[in-house]
Write an enzyme that holds these catalytic residues in place. Structure first.
Site, PDB file in Angstrom:
ATOM      1  N   HIS A   1      34.148  35.915  27.838  1.00 49.46           N
ATOM      2  CA  HIS A   1      34.303  36.122  29.158  1.00 49.46           C
ATOM      3  C   HIS A   1      35.621  36.076  29.365  1.00 49.46           C
ATOM      4  O   HIS A   1      36.259  37.167  30.103  1.00 49.46           O
ATOM      5  CB  HIS A   1      33.857  35.029  29.973  1.00 49.46           C
TER       6      HIS A   1
ATOM      7  N   LYS B   1      18.170  32.226  35.047  1.00 48.70           N
ATOM      8  CA  LYS B   1      18.581  31.123  34.189  1.00 48.70           C
ATOM      9  C   LYS B   1      18.777  29.953  35.163  1.00 48.70           C
ATOM     10  O   LYS B   1      19.202  30.090  36.053  1.00 48.70           O
ATOM     11  CB  LYS B   1      20.142  31.452  33.490  1.00 48.70           C
TER      12      LYS B   1
ATOM     13  N   ARG C   1      28.150  43.398  24.955  1.00 45.31           N
ATOM     14  CA  ARG C   1      28.423  42.892  23.627  1.00 45.31           C
ATOM     15  C   ARG C   1      27.854  43.767  22.536  1.00 45.31           C
ATOM     16  O   ARG C   1      28.135  43.946  21.680  1.00 45.31           O
ATOM     17  CB  ARG C   1      27.869  41.334  23.561  1.00 45.31           C
TER      18      ARG C   1
ATOM     19  N   SER D   1      26.928  32.061  26.315  1.00 49.87           N
ATOM     20  CA  SER D   1      27.065  30.536  26.581  1.00 49.87           C
ATOM     21  C   SER D   1      25.984  29.778  26.220  1.00 49.87           C
ATOM     22  O   SER D   1      26.177  28.558  25.850  1.00 49.87           O
ATOM     23  CB  SER D   1      27.046  30.678  28.388  1.00 49.87           C
TER      24      SER D   1
HETATM   25  O1  PNS Z   1      26.721  36.052  33.224  1.00 48.22           O
HETATM   26  P1  PNS Z   1      25.238  36.493  33.623  1.00 48.22           P
HETATM   27  O2  PNS Z   1      24.076  35.664  33.724  1.00 48.22           O
HETATM   28  O3  PNS Z   1      24.889  37.786  32.839  1.00 48.22           O
HETATM   29  O4  PNS Z   1      25.544  37.156  35.057  1.00 48.22           O
HETATM   30  C1  PNS Z   1      24.490  37.703  35.750  1.00 48.22           C
HETATM   31  C2  PNS Z   1      24.776  38.132  37.111  1.00 48.22           C
HETATM   32  C3  PNS Z   1      25.017  36.511  37.845  1.00 48.22           C
HETATM   33  C4  PNS Z   1      25.977  38.800  37.415  1.00 48.22           C
HETATM   34  C5  PNS Z   1      23.325  38.662  38.128  1.00 48.22           C
HETATM   35  O5  PNS Z   1      22.276  37.873  37.700  1.00 48.22           O
HETATM   36  C6  PNS Z   1      23.736  38.747  39.478  1.00 48.22           C
HETATM   37  O6  PNS Z   1      24.267  39.793  39.805  1.00 48.22           O
HETATM   38  N1  PNS Z   1      22.911  38.039  40.472  1.00 48.22           N
HETATM   39  C7  PNS Z   1      23.007  38.015  41.682  1.00 48.22           C
HETATM   40  C8  PNS Z   1      21.842  38.438  42.513  1.00 48.22           C
HETATM   41  C9  PNS Z   1      21.626  40.081  42.438  1.00 48.22           C
HETATM   42  O7  PNS Z   1      22.675  40.702  43.129  1.00 48.22           O
HETATM   43  N2  PNS Z   1      20.469  40.752  41.988  1.00 48.22           N
HETATM   44  C10 PNS Z   1      20.418  42.085  41.884  1.00 48.22           C
HETATM   45  C11 PNS Z   1      21.119  42.702  40.899  1.00 48.22           C
HETATM   46  S1  PNS Z   1      20.127  44.055  40.418  1.00 48.22           S
END
Ligand code: PNS
Length: 160
Positions: free
Chosen positions: A17, A41, A90, A127
């Site tokens: 990250h 998650k 990744r 993570s």
């Molecule tokens: O580190 P991660 O878990 O891959 O991050 C994912 C994250 C937090 C960026 C994603 O789950 C997110 O954007 N969540 C906010 C909710 C949202 O906007 N959902 C619609 C996206 S299509």
């Protein structure tokens, strides 16, 4: 002035990250790192802990600030005045989901997502693996920033 948003769940932040955030900080004028809830998650660290871990990992990167946000990524981008979202890729296994999110976010608010390819030395890193290694007493010192390695080891060892 182009302002980038680096969103993630960061539970905990890894060296992968931080490398993406550092590269984004060189490509864009300023960067907001946002701890956002991923509904797929269940985070173990609180948002405050994750913001603290990120701040301590990024002390040397001057054009970065760290926030937490509860809600949609597009609303976070609006609040942070971000012009672009930056995500790390990744492997091909990340691609389907990341592409879907990028397209949905663009549909919702016209925001562009830029993908940076992860350093191959970090492509195996996640993570969830760090959490497992720390939980069973393994060495996480090369997997997370040195500033937070001891706290990550202690925090996840105690979390069960
Ligand atoms: O580190 P991660 O878990 O891959 O991050 C994912 C994250 C937090 C960026 C994603 O789950 C997110 O954007 N969540 C906010 C909710 C949202 O906007 N959902 C619609 C996206 S299509």
């Amino acid at each position: 002035m182009t302002h980038a948003l680096c969103p993630g769940s960061f539970d905990p932040p890894t060296v992968g990250h931080i490398e993406i955030i550092e590269r984004a900080s060189k490509l864009f004028d300023s960067v907001t790192v946002a701890v956002i809830r991923n509904s797929t998650k269940n985070a173990i660290l609180t948002s405050e802990e994750r913001v603290d871990f990120l701040n301590r990992s990024l002390v040397d990167v001057k054009n970065v600030n760290v926030i937490s946000f509860d809600g949609l990524l597009v609303d976070c981008a609006k609040q942070a005045n971000a012009d672009v979202v930056v995500k790390g890729l990744r492997a091909i296994s990340d691609f389907d989901y990341e592409l879907q999110m990028a397209q949905m976010n663009r549909q919702l608010s016209h925001i562009e997502t830029v993908f940076l390819s992860t350093n191959p030395g970090h492509s195996f890193l996640s993570s969830s693996m760090v959490r497992d290694i720390a939980r069973y007493g393994g060495d996480v010192s090369s997997l997370v920033p040195s500033a937070i390695a001891d706290d990550v080891a202690t925090r996840f060892a105690l979390s069960d």
